[in-house]
Design an enzyme around this catalytic site. Sequence first.
Site, short mmCIF file in Angstrom:
data_model
loop_
_atom_site.label_atom_id
_atom_site.label_comp_id
_atom_site.label_asym_id
_atom_site.label_seq_id
_atom_site.Cartn_x
_atom_site.Cartn_y
_atom_site.Cartn_z
N THR A 158 55.66 -42.46 83.43
CA THR A 158 54.53 -41.55 83.62
C THR A 158 53.90 -41.18 82.29
O THR A 158 52.67 -41.10 82.17
CB THR A 158 54.99 -40.27 84.35
OG1 THR A 158 55.52 -40.62 85.62
CG2 THR A 158 53.83 -39.30 84.54
N HIS A 166 51.69 -43.92 81.24
CA HIS A 166 50.40 -43.85 81.96
C HIS A 166 49.48 -42.83 81.29
O HIS A 166 48.28 -43.07 81.12
CB HIS A 166 50.62 -43.46 83.42
CG HIS A 166 51.17 -44.56 84.27
ND1 HIS A 166 50.44 -45.69 84.59
CD2 HIS A 166 52.38 -44.71 84.88
CE1 HIS A 166 51.17 -46.49 85.35
NE2 HIS A 166 52.36 -45.91 85.53
#
Length: 341
Positions: free
Chosen positions: A40, A43
């Site tokens: 994450t 990202h």
Amino acid sequence: MKALSKLKPAEGIWMTDVPEPEVGHNDLLIKIRKTAICGTDVHIYNWDEWSQKTIPVPMVVGHEYVGEVVGIGQEVKGFKIGDRVSGEGHITCGHCRNCRGGRTHLCRNTVGVGVNRPGCFAEYLVIPAFNAFKIPDNISDDLASIFDPFGNAVHTALSFDLVGEDVLVSGAGPIGIMAAAVAKHVGARNVVITDVNEYRLSLARKMGVTRAVNVANESLQDVMNELGMTEGFDVGLEMSGAPPAFRTMLDTMNHGGRIAMLGIPPSDMSIDWNKVIFKGLFIKGIYGREMFETWYKMAALIQSGLDLSPIITHRFTIDDFQKGFDAMRSGQSGKVILSWD
């Protein structure tokens, strides 16, 4: 205090100086020792479509950590200064039907640490005491810092009974590899993991899977034949989010098979639903960790001998955070640890 922040809507993460967080009545103040970089966080670094829709900037990021309690809100009980803790990164409302029914991992109002509120890539973190988990003395800081993703693996793997079962894990990222290791540890018969990244498949082999299959140059069906499997996989753990991998899983599941899905596929992914229906497959979506049953299981698995150490491949000081993100973005890493000491 020092903190890694998403400062602007562009690629990158920046070292910043931000105020220390204030401790509320029901909170703990945690001095961070070690953090780990999650997919994450990559990202968010890349500022992809999901990040652009989700992350308010500026934002202190990060949600995988271990630290020491240095401040306690006046209403908090059960913790003391010096306790070593990690914590559940999903902050739940406590008021919705699922929260009130004890299914807090399904809270519809979940707020993410390091996503929707300030995260752990900082010298200090404040979270509700409810979310903190005391780390047993015989679990290292390195392992405690990856409890969040390990929890995803445990929640997914232990969704179904695995003893004596043949298990297919699609996606050899760190969470997929840890899920495969859990499956093997608790008594699955054959645990087969698939990917196209040879570096990560080699990590899976170090973690003790039955077979790690590079589907770019090896047939999964041939591997099943080699293992003496005649009826397909009993349990599937879909960790990749890759449509071809999920379609292969549907092809190779036994009738009555059970699939737990953690990987996030494209919203328009198409599959042959006839295989789901006529095979009588059960598919379960997985998000986060059960609070806090998954956390107790994580600690018990490690204390009973599950060795996760091969999954940690890189360690850097926080001042070298860029090297850590470069390693994660390369795809040639397992878990990357950043030390704040």
